[in-house]
Design a protein around this motif. Structure first.
Motif, PDB file in Angstrom:
ATOM      1  N   GLN A  47     -39.491 -12.299  20.475  1.00  0.00           N
ATOM      2  CA  GLN A  47     -39.353 -13.323  21.508  1.00  0.00           C
ATOM      3  C   GLN A  47     -39.554 -14.705  20.898  1.00  0.00           C
ATOM      4  OE1 GLN A  47     -41.938 -12.626  24.827  1.00  0.00           O
ATOM      5  NE2 GLN A  47     -40.768 -10.864  25.534  1.00  0.00           N
ATOM      6  N   CYS A  48     -38.657 -15.629  21.244  1.00  0.00           N
ATOM      7  CA  CYS A  48     -38.775 -16.980  20.703  1.00  0.00           C
ATOM      8  C   CYS A  48     -38.824 -18.057  21.784  1.00  0.00           C
ATOM      9  CB  CYS A  48     -37.645 -17.257  19.727  1.00  0.00           C
ATOM     10  SG  CYS A  48     -36.025 -17.213  20.477  1.00  0.00           S
ATOM     11  N   GLU A  49     -38.388 -17.744  22.997  1.00  0.00           N
ATOM     12  CA  GLU A  49     -38.468 -18.680  24.121  1.00  0.00           C
ATOM     13  C   GLU A  49     -38.904 -17.922  25.366  1.00  0.00           C
ATOM     14  OE1 GLU A  49     -35.079 -22.018  23.237  1.00  0.00           O
ATOM     15  OE2 GLU A  49     -34.444 -20.211  24.274  1.00  0.00           O
ATOM     16  N   ASN A  50     -39.630 -18.594  26.247  1.00  0.00           N
ATOM     17  CA  ASN A  50     -40.147 -17.983  27.475  1.00  0.00           C
ATOM     18  C   ASN A  50     -40.952 -16.730  27.153  1.00  0.00           C
ATOM     19  OD1 ASN A  50     -38.746 -19.936  29.031  1.00  0.00           O
ATOM     20  ND2 ASN A  50     -36.902 -18.701  28.867  1.00  0.00           N
ATOM     21  N   MET A  51     -41.799 -16.828  26.157  1.00  0.00           N
ATOM     22  CA  MET A  51     -42.550 -15.664  25.670  1.00  0.00           C
ATOM     23  C   MET A  51     -43.427 -15.062  26.756  1.00  0.00           C
ATOM     24  SD  MET A  51     -43.579 -16.938  21.915  1.00  0.00           S
ATOM     25  CE  MET A  51     -42.380 -17.533  20.769  1.00  0.00           C
ATOM     26  N   GLY A  52     -43.471 -13.747  26.765  1.00  0.00           N
ATOM     27  CA  GLY A  52     -44.293 -13.017  27.712  1.00  0.00           C
ATOM     28  C   GLY A  52     -43.611 -12.721  29.031  1.00  0.00           C
ATOM     29  N   THR A  53     -42.356 -13.130  29.205  1.00  0.00           N
ATOM     30  CA  THR A  53     -41.632 -12.865  30.444  1.00  0.00           C
ATOM     31  C   THR A  53     -40.500 -11.876  30.177  1.00  0.00           C
ATOM     32  OG1 THR A  53     -40.087 -14.688  30.074  1.00  0.00           O
ATOM     33  CG2 THR A  53     -42.111 -15.191  31.293  1.00  0.00           C
ATOM     34  N   PHE A  54     -40.002 -11.265  31.260  1.00  0.00           N
ATOM     35  CA  PHE A  54     -38.894 -10.326  31.102  1.00  0.00           C
ATOM     36  C   PHE A  54     -37.615 -11.047  30.711  1.00  0.00           C
ATOM     37  CE2 PHE A  54     -35.484  -7.522  32.577  1.00  0.00           C
ATOM     38  CZ  PHE A  54     -35.882  -6.321  31.993  1.00  0.00           C
ATOM     39  N   TYR A  55     -37.456 -12.293  31.123  1.00  0.00           N
ATOM     40  CA  TYR A  55     -36.252 -13.061  30.816  1.00  0.00           C
ATOM     41  C   TYR A  55     -36.374 -13.864  29.516  1.00  0.00           C
ATOM     42  CZ  TYR A  55     -38.912 -16.753  33.155  1.00  0.00           C
ATOM     43  OH  TYR A  55     -39.878 -17.638  33.533  1.00  0.00           O
ATOM     44  N   ALA A  56     -37.295 -13.485  28.668  1.00  0.00           N
ATOM     45  CA  ALA A  56     -37.489 -14.175  27.389  1.00  0.00           C
ATOM     46  C   ALA A  56     -36.243 -14.060  26.511  1.00  0.00           C
ATOM     47  CB  ALA A  56     -38.680 -13.585  26.653  1.00  0.00           C
ATOM     48  N   THR A  57     -36.083 -15.029  25.638  1.00  0.00           N
ATOM     49  CA  THR A  57     -34.986 -15.010  24.675  1.00  0.00           C
ATOM     50  C   THR A  57     -35.498 -14.370  23.395  1.00  0.00           C
ATOM     51  OG1 THR A  57     -34.076 -17.040  25.598  1.00  0.00           O
ATOM     52  CG2 THR A  57     -33.345 -16.426  23.395  1.00  0.00           C
ATOM     53  N   TYR A  58     -34.731 -13.428  22.873  1.00  0.00           N
ATOM     54  CA  TYR A  58     -35.071 -12.756  21.623  1.00  0.00           C
ATOM     55  C   TYR A  58     -34.152 -13.273  20.520  1.00  0.00           C
ATOM     56  CZ  TYR A  58     -37.826  -9.304  24.176  1.00  0.00           C
ATOM     57  OH  TYR A  58     -38.771  -8.685  24.947  1.00  0.00           O
ATOM     58  N   CYS A  59     -34.693 -13.401  19.325  1.00  0.00           N
ATOM     59  CA  CYS A  59     -33.904 -13.800  18.164  1.00  0.00           C
ATOM     60  C   CYS A  59     -34.186 -12.834  17.020  1.00  0.00           C
ATOM     61  CB  CYS A  59     -34.251 -15.217  17.727  1.00  0.00           C
ATOM     62  SG  CYS A  59     -33.718 -16.454  18.908  1.00  0.00           S
ATOM     63  N   LEU A  60     -33.265 -12.785  16.091  1.00  0.00           N
ATOM     64  CA  LEU A  60     -33.407 -11.909  14.934  1.00  0.00           C
ATOM     65  C   LEU A  60     -34.498 -12.451  14.017  1.00  0.00           C
ATOM     66  CD1 LEU A  60     -31.906  -9.347  14.187  1.00  0.00           C
ATOM     67  CD2 LEU A  60     -30.466 -10.703  12.708  1.00  0.00           C
ATOM     68  N   ALA A  61     -35.389 -11.564  13.565  1.00  0.00           N
ATOM     69  CA  ALA A  61     -36.510 -11.968  12.716  1.00  0.00           C
ATOM     70  C   ALA A  61     -36.759 -10.913  11.644  1.00  0.00           C
ATOM     71  CB  ALA A  61     -37.768 -12.169  13.558  1.00  0.00           C
ATOM     72  N   HIS A 126     -23.057 -15.520  15.462  1.00  0.00           N
ATOM     73  CA  HIS A 126     -23.358 -15.541  16.889  1.00  0.00           C
ATOM     74  C   HIS A 126     -24.304 -14.422  17.294  1.00  0.00           C
ATOM     75  CE1 HIS A 126     -20.511 -18.684  17.792  1.00  0.00           C
ATOM     76  NE2 HIS A 126     -19.651 -18.082  17.017  1.00  0.00           N
ATOM     77  N   ILE A 127     -25.277 -14.151  16.484  1.00  0.00           N
ATOM     78  CA  ILE A 127     -26.219 -13.091  16.835  1.00  0.00           C
ATOM     79  C   ILE A 127     -27.622 -13.666  16.883  1.00  0.00           C
ATOM     80  CG2 ILE A 127     -24.854 -11.121  16.083  1.00  0.00           C
ATOM     81  CD1 ILE A 127     -26.240 -11.237  13.429  1.00  0.00           C
ATOM     82  N   ASP A 128     -27.776 -14.770  17.583  1.00  0.00           N
ATOM     83  CA  ASP A 128     -29.066 -15.431  17.554  1.00  0.00           C
ATOM     84  C   ASP A 128     -29.791 -15.517  18.892  1.00  0.00           C
ATOM     85  OD1 ASP A 128     -27.236 -17.141  18.587  1.00  0.00           O
ATOM     86  OD2 ASP A 128     -27.748 -18.832  17.324  1.00  0.00           O
ATOM     87  N   ARG A 129     -29.157 -15.223  20.013  1.00  0.00           N
ATOM     88  CA  ARG A 129     -29.829 -15.285  21.310  1.00  0.00           C
ATOM     89  C   ARG A 129     -29.550 -14.012  22.091  1.00  0.00           C
ATOM     90  NH1 ARG A 129     -28.326 -20.619  24.262  1.00  0.00           N
ATOM     91  NH2 ARG A 129     -26.352 -19.556  24.186  1.00  0.00           N
ATOM     92  N   TRP A 130     -30.600 -13.278  22.384  1.00  0.00           N
ATOM     93  CA  TRP A 130     -30.477 -12.003  23.082  1.00  0.00           C
ATOM     94  C   TRP A 130     -31.407 -12.003  24.284  1.00  0.00           C
ATOM     95  CZ3 TRP A 130     -27.305  -8.017  21.158  1.00  0.00           C
ATOM     96  CH2 TRP A 130     -26.723  -8.277  19.923  1.00  0.00           C
ATOM     97  N   HIS A 131     -31.005 -11.312  25.358  1.00  0.00           N
ATOM     98  CA  HIS A 131     -31.807 -11.189  26.567  1.00  0.00           C
ATOM     99  C   HIS A 131     -31.816  -9.729  27.018  1.00  0.00           C
ATOM    100  CE1 HIS A 131     -30.537 -15.471  26.855  1.00  0.00           C
ATOM    101  NE2 HIS A 131     -31.799 -15.596  27.183  1.00  0.00           N
ATOM    102  N   LEU A 132     -32.891  -9.360  27.711  1.00  0.00           N
ATOM    103  CA  LEU A 132     -32.952  -8.027  28.304  1.00  0.00           C
ATOM    104  C   LEU A 132     -32.172  -8.051  29.609  1.00  0.00           C
ATOM    105  CD1 LEU A 132     -36.704  -7.110  27.776  1.00  0.00           C
ATOM    106  CD2 LEU A 132     -34.735  -6.252  26.511  1.00  0.00           C
ATOM    107  N   GLY A 133     -31.446  -6.989  29.848  1.00  0.00           N
ATOM    108  CA  GLY A 133     -30.694  -6.840  31.088  1.00  0.00           C
ATOM    109  C   GLY A 133     -30.809  -5.412  31.583  1.00  0.00           C
ATOM    110  N   VAL A 134     -30.520  -5.214  32.854  1.00  0.00           N
ATOM    111  CA  VAL A 134     -30.608  -3.903  33.482  1.00  0.00           C
ATOM    112  C   VAL A 134     -29.202  -3.472  33.887  1.00  0.00           C
ATOM    113  CG1 VAL A 134     -31.644  -2.578  35.358  1.00  0.00           C
ATOM    114  CG2 VAL A 134     -32.909  -4.465  34.321  1.00  0.00           C
ATOM    115  N   VAL A 135     -28.806  -2.264  33.494  1.00  0.00           N
ATOM    116  CA  VAL A 135     -27.471  -1.754  33.825  1.00  0.00           C
ATOM    117  C   VAL A 135     -27.355  -1.613  35.342  1.00  0.00           C
ATOM    118  CG1 VAL A 135     -25.885   0.191  33.571  1.00  0.00           C
ATOM    119  CG2 VAL A 135     -27.265  -0.545  31.629  1.00  0.00           C
ATOM    120  N   HIS A 136     -26.297  -2.203  35.904  1.00  0.00           N
ATOM    121  CA  HIS A 136     -26.075  -2.130  37.351  1.00  0.00           C
ATOM    122  C   HIS A 136     -24.845  -1.291  37.696  1.00  0.00           C
ATOM    123  CE1 HIS A 136     -26.034  -3.208  41.538  1.00  0.00           C
ATOM    124  NE2 HIS A 136     -24.771  -3.580  41.429  1.00  0.00           N
TER     125      HIS A 136
END
Length: 184
Positions: A47-61, A126-136
């Motif tokens: 997590q790199c932005e909005n840490m600790g939330t479900f909508y946080a942004t993930y980046c490759l590390a 273009h693999i630098d910003r990832w988010h969690l999502g739920v299949v609908h």
């Protein structure tokens, strides 16, 4: 002389085939899709932005240190994104993901999706910003996309929905992540 004619014929065919052989670049062993997957296997998502939330942004590390017995934090150095080059200690790390194929994607499954939609599915820039999502909804999976929901908290029952291409989605293998919404 009759024994020499077949030998000469074979030599002529071999010489002709060698002269007509098309010369291009030497065999290139690198496959862009394999390099893309290798990059994800060697690194983690943190997590790199909005840490600790479900909508946080993930980046490759890059994983520098795994958790110890008394300290559950990972030491990571970001390879891309807003914290590129910074080393942090965090517990919010996705250690293993795999690409989504046209296999089973049950409704309610949590996946990681690429925020960008590159023209080339395996464009490493273009693999630098990832988010969690739920299949609908998976009705259009044969067309190469599915509908995901992006809840913001446990009470968000009408989450934002988007249609996402399959090549922008990855299964979260470790650690297992569940939908944060509480269904009665």
């Amino acid at each position: 002389m009759k024994k020499l004619i077949p030998v000469l014929a074979v030599l002529c065919v071999v010489a002709f085939a060698g002269a007509c052989r098309h010369t291009e670049e030497p065999y290139n062993r690198s496959d862009y899709k394999k390099e893309y997957e290798r990059l994800f296997r060697r690194n983690v998502f943190a997590q790199c932005e909005n840490m600790g939330t479900f909508y946080a942004t993930y980046c490759l590390a890059r994983l520098d240190q795994k958790p110890a017995n008394n300290d559950p934090r990972y030491k990571v150095t970001f390879l891309r994104g807003p914290l590129k080059g910074k080393t942090v200690w965090t517990t919010k790390v996705i250690t293993k993901t795999i690409p989504v194929d046209a296999g089973p994607l049950p409704k309610g499954m949590v996946v990681l999706r690429n925020y960008d939609n590159p023209r080339q599915a395996y464009d490493a820039d273009h693999i630098d910003r990832w988010h969690l999502g739920v299949v609908h909804d998976t009705r259009n999976i044969d067309k190469g996309n599915i509908e995901l929901e992006f809840p913001r908290d446990a009470n968000d029952f009408m989450a934002a929905r988007e249609s996402i291409y399959l090549h922008n989605i990855r299964y979260v293998v470790k650690p297992e992540v569940k939908d944060i919404r509480v269904w009665l």
